[in-house]
Scaffold this active site. Sequence first.
Site, short mmCIF file in Angstrom:
data_model
loop_
_atom_site.label_atom_id
_atom_site.label_comp_id
_atom_site.label_asym_id
_atom_site.label_seq_id
_atom_site.Cartn_x
_atom_site.Cartn_y
_atom_site.Cartn_z
N PRO A 160 2.84 2.83 -0.19
CA PRO A 160 2.40 2.07 0.99
C PRO A 160 1.34 2.81 1.79
O PRO A 160 0.44 2.19 2.38
CB PRO A 160 3.69 1.90 1.80
CG PRO A 160 4.78 1.98 0.78
CD PRO A 160 4.30 3.00 -0.22
N TYR A 161 1.41 4.14 1.82
CA TYR A 161 0.38 4.91 2.52
C TYR A 161 -0.98 4.71 1.84
O TYR A 161 -1.99 4.50 2.50
CB TYR A 161 0.76 6.40 2.53
CG TYR A 161 -0.23 7.29 3.29
CD1 TYR A 161 -0.15 7.44 4.68
CD2 TYR A 161 -1.26 7.97 2.62
CE1 TYR A 161 -1.05 8.23 5.37
CE2 TYR A 161 -2.16 8.76 3.32
CZ TYR A 161 -2.04 8.89 4.68
OH TYR A 161 -2.94 9.69 5.37
N ILE A 162 -0.97 4.75 0.51
CA ILE A 162 -2.22 4.56 -0.24
C ILE A 162 -2.78 3.15 0.03
O ILE A 162 -3.98 2.99 0.29
CB ILE A 162 -1.97 4.81 -1.74
CG1 ILE A 162 -1.74 6.32 -1.93
CG2 ILE A 162 -3.14 4.33 -2.60
CD1 ILE A 162 -1.19 6.70 -3.27
N SER A 164 -2.23 1.35 2.67
CA SER A 164 -2.68 1.26 4.07
C SER A 164 -4.05 1.89 4.25
O SER A 164 -4.89 1.37 4.98
CB SER A 164 -1.65 1.92 5.00
OG SER A 164 -1.72 3.34 4.94
#
Length: 257
Positions: A160-162, A164
């Site tokens: 999810p960080y990637i 985002s």
Amino acid sequence: MTGTEAPLAGKVALITGASSGIGVGAARVFAGQGATVVLAARRAERLREVVAELNRTGARTSCRAVDVRSDDEVRRLVEFVVERHGRLDAAFNNAGVGLPRSPLHLMDDTSYDLVMETNVRGVWNCLRHELTAMIAGGAGGAIVNTSSVGGLVASSVGAPYIASKHAVIGLTRAAAVEYAAHGIRVNAIAPGLTRSEMTDQWFAQSPGTRERAHRSAPQQRAADAEEVAEAAAWLCSDKASFVTGATLPVDGGRTAW
Ligand SMILES: NC(=O)c1ccc[n+]([C@@H]2O[C@H](COP(=O)([O-])OP(=O)(O)OC[C@H]3O[C@@H](n4cnc5c(N)ncnc54)[C@H](O)[C@@H]3O)[C@@H](O)[C@H]2O)c1
């Protein structure tokens, strides 16, 4: 200080995520280059400490607590900047949260929601109110969003960080195209490994990752926050007058490999 040494002289700049890490580094660099700086993050006490430190050096800074996930709080933050300092010339949308790598199919919705709400909706909220203020001011402006190496490649952090940080680059490009006619430039930086609370926590949770992370880039080290902030300051300055819609890696060569 000459114009060469103070490329941000006369500019009013807003920095989010300014209570630690890259944001504090940016507050020091922007103020050192002559900007009037408004620092924003969630921890009011920590912000007041940074403001006191900077103002002792003769800088002009103020602060306001904000949760970038709240559209209403961001609207009031930008209103505060304009009421207090007359206008908004530059914004560094840097607040964000990290997410250690764990298998995507085992990750819960809470992690996904926190990262997307902070890193994507936060930038979305900031962009809308900053653009509104800059258009009303009629003098253009410059906005820099903090993406990440994880916005360019699938780096060693949670999915999810990637996602985002890829989204931050999408918002940056869309806004750059739409608002060029208003004299507003919108760019992103993509930092690699940088010393901050985020990376300190990551390394504390996973022994051995620090050394592996250092080896992941040709320069084989982490950046100091100020090294990353210098890139954001340049993009906010008139020296970058023909740069818009760009994503600048500040990563010790990590994405060149
Ligand atoms: N440190 C790295 O290696 C690295 C690498 C690439 C990108 N980044 C990005 O750089 C930015 C700054 O991170 P950092 O490394 O300095 O970490 P950090 O944890 O030291 O700083 C994050 C800042 O964002 C603020 N923040 C978090 N959630 C917020 C919210 N909802 N509302 C307002 N403020 C909020 C925190 O209070 C803090 O001031 C983030 O967007 C991060 O994703 C960091």
